[in-house]
Scaffold this motif. Structure first.
Motif, PDB file in Angstrom:
ATOM      1  N   GLU A 228       0.652  -1.146  -0.050  1.00 57.01           N
ATOM      2  CA  GLU A 228      -0.158  -0.021   0.134  1.00 57.01           C
ATOM      3  C   GLU A 228       0.906   1.400  -0.230  1.00 57.01           C
ATOM      4  OE1 GLU A 228      -3.143   0.421  -0.270  1.00 57.01           O
ATOM      5  OE2 GLU A 228      -3.441  -2.017  -0.480  1.00 57.01           O
ATOM      6  N   ASP A 230       1.585   4.724  -2.425  1.00 57.76           N
ATOM      7  CA  ASP A 230       1.573   5.718  -2.647  1.00 57.76           C
ATOM      8  C   ASP A 230       2.838   7.065  -3.346  1.00 57.76           C
ATOM      9  OD1 ASP A 230      -1.123   5.505  -2.707  1.00 57.76           O
ATOM     10  OD2 ASP A 230      -1.854   7.101  -1.564  1.00 57.76           O
ATOM     11  N   ASN A 255       2.149   2.628  -6.296  1.00 56.33           N
ATOM     12  CA  ASN A 255       0.544   3.218  -6.504  1.00 56.33           C
ATOM     13  C   ASN A 255       0.712   4.365  -7.628  1.00 56.33           C
ATOM     14  OD1 ASN A 255      -2.001   4.519  -6.741  1.00 56.33           O
ATOM     15  ND2 ASN A 255      -2.023   4.392  -5.104  1.00 56.33           N
TER      16      ASN A 255
END
Length: 444
Positions: A228, A230, A255
């Motif tokens: 996870e 970013d 991401n």
């Protein structure tokens, strides 16, 4: 351990304080820069960049103060308090060390060094960069007693050396209450503070001497890991491309969140909350925010790599990698920014002196690669990836790499063996297109 130094240099004083904190005795060898002692053949054999401080530990030579500091802690520290083993804590320390080099101390050099050489201070813009650097540091220290965590670390010591250098030239630190509070405490608790201050007083008295800027300073599995994370970036940014290649080498899926710096998206409040310096790349990993590409790269390796190939745990090997990373930031890529960035803003390149710094950077890199297939050891490391990102940026601007045969040889191989090379090159093609469009507009 032989320690080549000057008591007046910020980096030298950092190492003296770190050594004191570790209870290490350094065999100090003071170099008189004004007499060219750093250019003697015997010193060049130890450090082809001929910079101080330089440490020689039982035949192992390493330079760049922050790389030396981390090496000493990892090699001789009785515990990991000054440079914790936890990847997130390390990443924060590394970010602060790069901040110290590339923002805080760099702002000192830009404004005060001209006075040492010419008797005139830098310009108003240079001074604003000092203020911005202290504003960032003040934000970092909001509600914090230390610059990178809940205890004294090597980052505090390095930044203490820099901040005290500002104090000796009577910069008003009191305008930054968090910095002033931290500074008052750091002077009390940091071993070796007295010697640091003595060196600064020597610097203050050297009014008639003109110094130069040299004074101061097999890949893992490709199996994708789902995380996870970013990643705020631009495909054109060198540091962004470094992180993309490192992530590819680790099999990590980022991401990606494109930040349009041309439209000042990096200044939006929601981004400034993540990174008060509002720079890209910035990584947010399950709530942990970190920026500065090299600090991000090392963090990703230490947190997610299946082995230590890209960033060895051996202190000597790691110190060499760190030195090359700092060389990339402070010398190689910095020379690109000085010469080529004005083209984006004004349509004109930097000065002849700026171009000579590029040539000098590549000469150093050519020396580092003599008889070597990689920039920091006998296999691909994060240092190769970072420097590959920089060298390829020069390549896209048609800089002649063939004049540096060791670099050219290394570059040809690095393009083949580095995961993510294609995405790196695609980002560079975007950069070139933007550049050519601006040049065309400037000519109309």
């Amino acid at each position: 351990m032989d320690f080549y130094y000057s008591p007046r240099s910020s980096g030298s004083r950092t190492i003296i304080m770190v050594a004191k904190a570790l209870g290490l005795e350094l065999n100090k060898k003071q170099l008189r820069i004004t007499e060219g002692e750093h250019l003697k053949p015997e010193f060049l054999k130890l450090n082809p960049q001929h910079t101080i401080p330089t440490l020689v530990d039982n035949g192992f030579a390493i330079w760049e103060s922050r790389a030396i500091a981390v090496y000493l802690v990892e090699k001789y520290g009785k515990d990991d308090s000054l440079f914790p083993n936890d990847p997130q804590k390390r990443a924060l320390i590394n970010q602060r060390l790069y901040f110290d080099m590339g923002t805080l101390h760099d702002s000192f050099m830009k404004y005060y060094y001209p006075f040492i050489r010419t008797g005139q201070l830098g310009n108003v813009e240079n001074y604003k960069k000092i203020e911005a650097a202290f504003e960032f540091l003040d934000i970092f220290l909001e509600g914090q007693d230390y610059v990178a965590g809940s205890q004294l670390t090597v980052a505090d010591i390095a930044i203490l050396s820099s901040v005290s250098t500002f104090e000796v030239v009577e910069f008003d630190i009191s305008k930054y209450p968090n910095v002033a509070r931290w500074y008052a405490n750091a002077k009390k608790i940091t071993p070796g503070w007295d010697e640091n201050w003595k060196g600064l007083l020597q610097m203050k008295t050297m009014e008639a001497i003109h110094y130069t800027n040299q004074f101061w300073s097999c890949p893992p599995s490709n199996n994708t890991q789902i995380t996870e994370m970013d990643f705020y970036y631009s495909p054109r940014g060198s540091g962004c491309r470094t992180v993309i290649m490192v992530a590819k080498a680790l099999g990590l899926e980022l991401n990606k969140k494109l930040v349009n710096t041309l439209e000042s998206e990096q200044l939006k409040p929601e981004f400034v909350k993540l990174n008060p310096q509002h720079t890209i790349p910035t990584l947010v990993d399950n709530g942990f925010s970190i920026w500065e590409s090299r600090a991000i790269a090392v963090y990703l390796i230490e947190q997610y790599a299946k082995d230590d190939t890209l960033f060895p745990k051996d202190p000597k090997k790691q110190a060499l990698v760190n030195q090359r990373l700092y060389f990339d930031m402070g010398t190689l890529y910095d020379s690109f920014a000085k010469y080529y960035y004005p083209l984006f803003r004004t349509g004109k390149s930097g000065s002849d002196e700026d171009f000579k710094k590029i040539e000098s950077s590549f000469e150093y890199l050519n020396i580092f690669l003599e008889g070597q297939n990689y920039v920091a050891g006998d296999h691909l490391t994060v240092a190769d990836i970072a420097i590959l990102s920089s060298v390829s940026t020069f390549d896209i601007f048609d800089f002649d790499l063939t004049k540096y045969p060791n670099v050219a040889r290394w570059y040809a191989n690095a393009k083949k063996v580095t995961p993510g090379w294609e995405e790196n090159w695609n980002g560079l093609l975007e950069l070139k297109a933007v550049f050519e469009a601006r040049l065309a507009a400037a000519k109309q």
